[in-house]
Design a protein around this motif. Structure first.
Motif, PDB file in Angstrom:
ATOM      1  N   LEU A 129       0.827  -1.206   0.000  1.00  0.00           N
ATOM      2  CA  LEU A 129       0.000   0.000   0.000  1.00  0.00           C
ATOM      3  C   LEU A 129       0.862   1.257   0.000  1.00  0.00           C
ATOM      4  O   LEU A 129       0.448   2.307  -0.503  1.00  0.00           O
ATOM      5  N   ARG A 136      -5.294  10.911  -2.071  1.00  0.00           N
ATOM      6  CA  ARG A 136      -6.444  10.546  -1.233  1.00  0.00           C
ATOM      7  C   ARG A 136      -6.623   9.040  -1.309  1.00  0.00           C
ATOM      8  O   ARG A 136      -6.763   8.468  -2.398  1.00  0.00           O
ATOM      9  N   GLN A 137      -6.606   8.409  -0.141  1.00  0.00           N
ATOM     10  CA  GLN A 137      -6.706   6.952  -0.097  1.00  0.00           C
ATOM     11  C   GLN A 137      -7.651   6.519   1.022  1.00  0.00           C
ATOM     12  O   GLN A 137      -7.772   7.179   2.048  1.00  0.00           O
ATOM     13  N   LEU A 138      -8.295   5.376   0.792  1.00  0.00           N
ATOM     14  CA  LEU A 138      -9.174   4.765   1.787  1.00  0.00           C
ATOM     15  C   LEU A 138      -8.870   3.286   1.847  1.00  0.00           C
ATOM     16  O   LEU A 138      -8.838   2.611   0.816  1.00  0.00           O
ATOM     17  N   VAL A 139      -8.618   2.777   3.052  1.00  0.00           N
ATOM     18  CA  VAL A 139      -8.404   1.346   3.259  1.00  0.00           C
ATOM     19  C   VAL A 139      -9.398   0.862   4.308  1.00  0.00           C
ATOM     20  O   VAL A 139      -9.414   1.371   5.433  1.00  0.00           O
ATOM     21  N   ARG A 154      -1.512   3.638   8.576  1.00  0.00           N
ATOM     22  CA  ARG A 154      -1.824   5.066   8.535  1.00  0.00           C
ATOM     23  C   ARG A 154      -0.684   5.851   7.882  1.00  0.00           C
ATOM     24  O   ARG A 154       0.489   5.599   8.137  1.00  0.00           O
ATOM     25  N   ARG A 155      -1.073   6.805   7.021  1.00  0.00           N
ATOM     26  CA  ARG A 155      -0.119   7.717   6.387  1.00  0.00           C
ATOM     27  C   ARG A 155      -0.871   8.964   5.947  1.00  0.00           C
ATOM     28  O   ARG A 155      -2.105   8.978   5.937  1.00  0.00           O
ATOM     29  N   ARG A 158      -4.362   9.228   3.913  1.00  0.00           N
ATOM     30  CA  ARG A 158      -5.035   7.925   3.907  1.00  0.00           C
ATOM     31  C   ARG A 158      -5.935   7.784   5.126  1.00  0.00           C
ATOM     32  O   ARG A 158      -5.515   8.031   6.261  1.00  0.00           O
ATOM     33  N   THR A 159      -7.156   7.347   4.896  1.00  0.00           N
ATOM     34  CA  THR A 159      -8.084   7.012   5.975  1.00  0.00           C
ATOM     35  C   THR A 159      -8.134   5.497   6.093  1.00  0.00           C
ATOM     36  O   THR A 159      -8.348   4.801   5.098  1.00  0.00           O
ATOM     37  N   VAL A 160      -7.933   4.992   7.307  1.00  0.00           N
ATOM     38  CA  VAL A 160      -7.964   3.547   7.558  1.00  0.00           C
ATOM     39  C   VAL A 160      -9.151   3.243   8.462  1.00  0.00           C
ATOM     40  O   VAL A 160      -9.279   3.802   9.549  1.00  0.00           O
ATOM     41  N   SER A 231     -13.253  11.236   5.701  1.00  0.00           N
ATOM     42  CA  SER A 231     -13.168  11.049   4.253  1.00  0.00           C
ATOM     43  C   SER A 231     -14.536  11.123   3.590  1.00  0.00           C
ATOM     44  O   SER A 231     -15.486  10.472   4.025  1.00  0.00           O
TER      45      SER A 231
END
Length: 299
Positions: A129, A136-139, A154-155, A158-160, A231
């Motif tokens: 990942l 913009r990222q979503l996991v 987490r970075r 990015r929303t985890v 997000s």
């Protein structure tokens, strides 16, 4: 002279789209990878696959490009390949979304996502990942013990979202069932724009999981968590016939009030008589059940 100026203007107009194409960024794309892992038992495997299929359908409804891995095709190598391809084709202005549905394990040091063959670890998932370029990222990790992944993944940007608060919550989770419900429920669309964003889906799912255990008189074995920024990345667009009318909006608002009242009641539990606490809780849950039936979200 007029003809000369007109000719020059037409030539400039002809070149304008080419100039704009050179200086303006291409439209951002949303690219999604969805994986359903091993279920252990047949009913779990079928449930995970069904949730993944529905999540993929919802993602396509938002215009996202979707890669879906299920069953025997959801191997460690396939996941690594899908994420490598996602990293290859994505640009910084794009949006990257990854969903993992299934079982996870945690031995106190290492999280593993259960798939056919060798399981990918938290370190490997973090590395794969980490190569993604979108800003913009979503996991979403809807597995048991998924809380162990929340911090490692987490970075910035990015929303985890994890189904559990830590790796020690290792019972099979119901989070995925209610996440699927969030993709279809008008009440999940709190800003009433006809779509469900990641944070909206998380809040709906978290509240539904809490109600799941409270309604059954069970101690909760999972507590969802979200790390990173709130997000608005779309996970679903509501079908036109499911868009809320005035009555539905009123009922949805009342449901939010009841959910807040239940949360407040829980905070006051230690200072209340136990009979009074359960009487008030029962009253709120009964009203909630009636509203859910009227909204079409309940049995």
């Amino acid at each position: 002279m007029v003809g000369k100026h007109m000719s020059r203007a037409l030539r400039q107009a002809a070149w304008l789209p080419l100039v704009l194409a050179a200086v303006l960024p291409a439209s951002a794309a949303t690219r999604t990878v969805i994986v359903s892992g091993l279920g252990g038992e047949t009913q779990y495997a079928e449930a995970f696959a069904a949730i993944a299929e529905s999540a993929a359908q919802s993602a396509r409804g938002t215009g996202a490009e979707v890669t879906l891995l299920t069953g025997a095709g959801a191997t460690r190598e396939a996941i690594r390949g899908a994420l490598a391809e996602l990293a290859r084709v994505s640009a910084e202005e794009d949006v990257a979304v990854v969903h993992l549905f299934g079982h996870g394990t945690y031995d106190g040091e290492t999280f593993r996502f259960n798939v056919p063959g060798r399981d990918p670890t938290d370190e490997e998932l973090s590395e794969w990942l980490g190569a993604l370029r979108p800003g913009r990222q979503l996991v979403v990790v809807a597995t048991s013990a998924s809380g162990a992944l929340a911090e490692p993944l987490r970075r910035e940007g990015r929303t985890v979202i994890a189904a559990t608060k830590s790796g020690t919550e290792q019972s099979a989770v119901v989070f995925g069932d209610y996440w699927l419900e969030a993709l279809r429920a008008p009440s999940a669309d709190t800003n009433k724009d006809g779509a469900v964003g990641a944070t909206e889906a998380f809040r709906f799912t978290s509240a539904a999981v809490e109600r799941h255990f409270e309604a059954r008189g069970l101690m909760a074995t999972e507590h969802a968590r979200m790390e990173g920024p709130e997000s608005a990345i779309l996970v679903s667009r509501l079908e036109p016939e499911r868009l809320p009318d005035a009555d539905s909006r009123r009922l949805a608002a009342r449901r939010s009030e009841i959910e807040e009242a239940i949360a407040g009641l829980r905070d006051e539990k230690d200072s209340m008589e136990i009979d009074a606490y359960f009487a008030r809780l029962r009253e709120l849950l009964l009203e909630l059940a009636v509203i859910e039936r009227e909204l079409g979200d309940g049995p």
